[in-house]
Scaffold this motif. Structure first.
Motif, short mmCIF file in Angstrom:
data_model
loop_
_atom_site.label_atom_id
_atom_site.label_comp_id
_atom_site.label_asym_id
_atom_site.label_seq_id
_atom_site.Cartn_x
_atom_site.Cartn_y
_atom_site.Cartn_z
N LEU A 8 24.12 54.06 28.17
CA LEU A 8 25.58 54.21 28.24
C LEU A 8 26.16 54.56 26.87
O LEU A 8 27.11 55.33 26.76
N VAL A 9 25.56 53.99 25.82
CA VAL A 9 25.97 54.34 24.45
C VAL A 9 25.69 55.83 24.21
O VAL A 9 26.50 56.54 23.60
N GLY A 10 24.55 56.30 24.73
CA GLY A 10 24.21 57.72 24.60
C GLY A 10 25.23 58.62 25.28
O GLY A 10 25.64 59.65 24.71
N ILE A 11 25.65 58.25 26.48
CA ILE A 11 26.68 59.03 27.19
C ILE A 11 27.99 59.01 26.41
O ILE A 11 28.69 60.02 26.30
N ALA A 12 28.33 57.84 25.85
CA ALA A 12 29.56 57.72 25.04
C ALA A 12 29.51 58.64 23.83
O ALA A 12 30.51 59.27 23.47
N CYS A 13 28.32 58.75 23.21
CA CYS A 13 28.16 59.66 22.05
C CYS A 13 28.41 61.11 22.46
O CYS A 13 29.06 61.87 21.74
N ILE A 14 27.89 61.48 23.64
CA ILE A 14 28.08 62.85 24.12
C ILE A 14 29.54 63.11 24.47
O ILE A 14 30.10 64.18 24.19
N LEU A 15 30.18 62.11 25.11
CA LEU A 15 31.61 62.23 25.43
C LEU A 15 32.46 62.34 24.17
O LEU A 15 33.51 62.98 24.18
N ASN A 16 32.00 61.69 23.09
CA ASN A 16 32.70 61.71 21.80
C ASN A 16 34.15 61.28 21.95
O ASN A 16 35.08 62.07 21.77
N PRO A 17 34.40 59.98 22.30
CA PRO A 17 35.76 59.50 22.56
C PRO A 17 36.71 59.61 21.38
O PRO A 17 37.92 59.62 21.54
N PHE A 18 36.16 59.70 20.17
CA PHE A 18 37.01 59.81 18.99
C PHE A 18 37.52 61.24 18.77
O PHE A 18 38.41 61.48 17.98
N LYS A 19 36.92 62.16 19.51
CA LYS A 19 37.35 63.56 19.42
C LYS A 19 37.09 64.22 20.77
O LYS A 19 36.15 64.97 20.96
N ILE A 20 37.94 63.89 21.74
CA ILE A 20 37.77 64.39 23.11
C ILE A 20 37.82 65.92 23.09
O ILE A 20 38.73 66.53 22.54
N ASN A 21 36.84 66.55 23.70
CA ASN A 21 36.80 68.01 23.76
C ASN A 21 37.03 68.51 25.18
O ASN A 21 37.19 67.73 26.10
N SER A 22 37.02 69.83 25.31
CA SER A 22 37.31 70.45 26.61
C SER A 22 36.22 70.23 27.64
O SER A 22 36.40 70.55 28.81
N ASP A 23 35.06 69.71 27.20
CA ASP A 23 33.94 69.51 28.12
C ASP A 23 34.03 68.20 28.90
O ASP A 23 33.16 67.91 29.72
N VAL A 24 35.07 67.39 28.63
CA VAL A 24 35.12 66.04 29.20
C VAL A 24 35.08 66.06 30.73
O VAL A 24 34.43 65.21 31.35
N LYS A 25 35.74 67.04 31.35
CA LYS A 25 35.74 67.12 32.82
C LYS A 25 34.33 67.33 33.35
O LYS A 25 33.90 66.66 34.31
N GLY A 26 33.59 68.22 32.72
CA GLY A 26 32.22 68.48 33.15
C GLY A 26 31.31 67.29 32.94
O GLY A 26 30.44 67.00 33.77
N ILE A 27 31.52 66.56 31.83
CA ILE A 27 30.70 65.38 31.53
C ILE A 27 30.95 64.28 32.56
O ILE A 27 30.02 63.65 33.05
N VAL A 28 32.22 64.08 32.91
CA VAL A 28 32.58 63.07 33.91
C VAL A 28 31.95 63.43 35.26
O VAL A 28 31.41 62.57 35.97
N LEU A 29 32.00 64.71 35.62
CA LEU A 29 31.38 65.16 36.87
C LEU A 29 29.87 64.95 36.85
O LEU A 29 29.27 64.56 37.86
N ALA A 30 29.25 65.18 35.68
CA ALA A 30 27.80 64.96 35.55
C ALA A 30 27.45 63.48 35.69
O ALA A 30 26.44 63.13 36.31
N VAL A 31 28.30 62.60 35.14
CA VAL A 31 28.09 61.16 35.28
C VAL A 31 28.21 60.76 36.75
O VAL A 31 27.37 59.99 37.26
N LEU A 32 29.21 61.29 37.45
CA LEU A 32 29.39 61.00 38.87
C LEU A 32 28.18 61.48 39.68
O LEU A 32 27.73 60.81 40.61
#
Length: 320
Positions: free
Chosen positions: A131-155
């Protein structure tokens, strides 16, 4: 045993190209259409072996079996793989591959609640690190345009994990090939209904108002041309058909635990292939995420292997 490791490598390579192949035609083919086509081809490849296995096990399906396959088909093909295809549209293929590879770790809480499997420090640690790894990819300190795709991948990963656990409930009765083959066909049946409904004018209007235009006028054949047909065939035959087949052969030659190395190789190999084929860069935060997910997956693998070895030892002691 050596043959088993060859099957592991083959399935790992095939599974690692899944997101890349999907990305190549993501803007040309409706994601739900691609989902429908690749699983129909894949299920058709598995069918002869599934029928052979059914005869060997002397199984005849009843209403309960049909209902079960409709449910697993809904989870796997319609929900999980649709999230997966949509994720590829909205973010990098390498990120989808990495996040989806966490699905064996997500099975831990589902197995605890549904199969009453015990939680221990090792499984909790692997879940936390992944989960820490997923958080690193999401990069919550600098949300990027890929967040929608990452959330869909998690789902996609979470729902596939749920499918895996529910599939385990009857895996001994059906066997892996039968389980997946008829799950795919049942999912295809539901997907066909979804596709037909998406072409009804009233449904199209409602979907457009809800901002779900991707669920409107889903084609079956329209849009297929010489430029993308070979990628579709590759996804259906090589990735979905042969990929799963080699994975099942790997389990037969080794064990389910050893075969799960496939999901350990994939998050390491897929980003490299994405870099070579799609020229997708790998940011530092994504590299940290990959390392965390690999660590979490390795801890999960070692825990499963240790448990399997202890079980074998206990059986051996009983026989002695």
């Amino acid at each position: 045993m050596r043959k088993g490791y060859v099957y592991i490598i083959l399935s790992a390579v095939m599974f690692s190209t899944m997101e890349i192949a999907g990305k190549l035609i993501a803007m040309e083919i409706n994601p739900f259409q691609l989902n429908f086509l690749r699983f129909f081809i894949g299920a058709s490849i598995l069918l002869p072996l599934a029928i052979k296995d059914l005869r060997k096990r002397e199984i005849s399906f009843n209403r309960g079996d049909i209902g079960y396959f409709l449910f697993t088909g809904l989870l796997c093909v319609v929900i999980s793989m649709s999230f997966f295809q949509l994720a590829i549209v909205h973010t990098k293929a390498s990120i989808v591959a990495i996040v989806f590879s966490v699905n064996p770790v997500f099975t831990i809480p589902f197995a605890y609640f549904l199969l009453k499997e015990q939680l221990n420090k090792t499984t909790i640690l692997s879940l936390f690190i992944s989960l820490v790894g997923i958080a690193c990819i999401l990069n919550p300190f600098k949300i990027n345009s890929d967040v929608k795709g990452i959330v869909l991948a998690v789902l996609a990963a979470v729902t596939f994990s749920l499918y895996s656990v529910i599939g385990k409930m009857r895996s001994e009765r059906y066997g892996s090939i039968v389980m997946n083959c008829f799950t795919f066909f049942a999912g295809e049946f539901i997907m066909l209904i979804v596709i037909l409904l998406s072409n009804i004018s009233a449904v199209v209007q409602v979907n457009k108002k809800l901002g779900l235009s991707v669920l409107s006028n889903i084609p079956i054949i329209q849009g297929i041309e010489m430029g993308n047909i070979f990628v579709i065939i590759y996804l259906g035959v090589v990735v979905t058909g042969l990929g799963y087949l080699f994975y099942f052969f790997a389990m037969d030659e080794t064990s389910a635990t050893t075969a799960s190395i496939v999901f350990f190789i994939k998050p390491a190999l897929a980003p490299i292939l994405s870099l070579i084929i799609l020229q997708e860069s790998i940011p530092f935060n994504t590299m940290l995420g990959i390392l965390s997910i690999l660590t979490g997956s390795f801890i999960t693998f070692r825990g499963k292997k240790g448990k399997a070895e202890r079980k074998i030892k206990e059986i051996s002691n009983i026989h002695i």
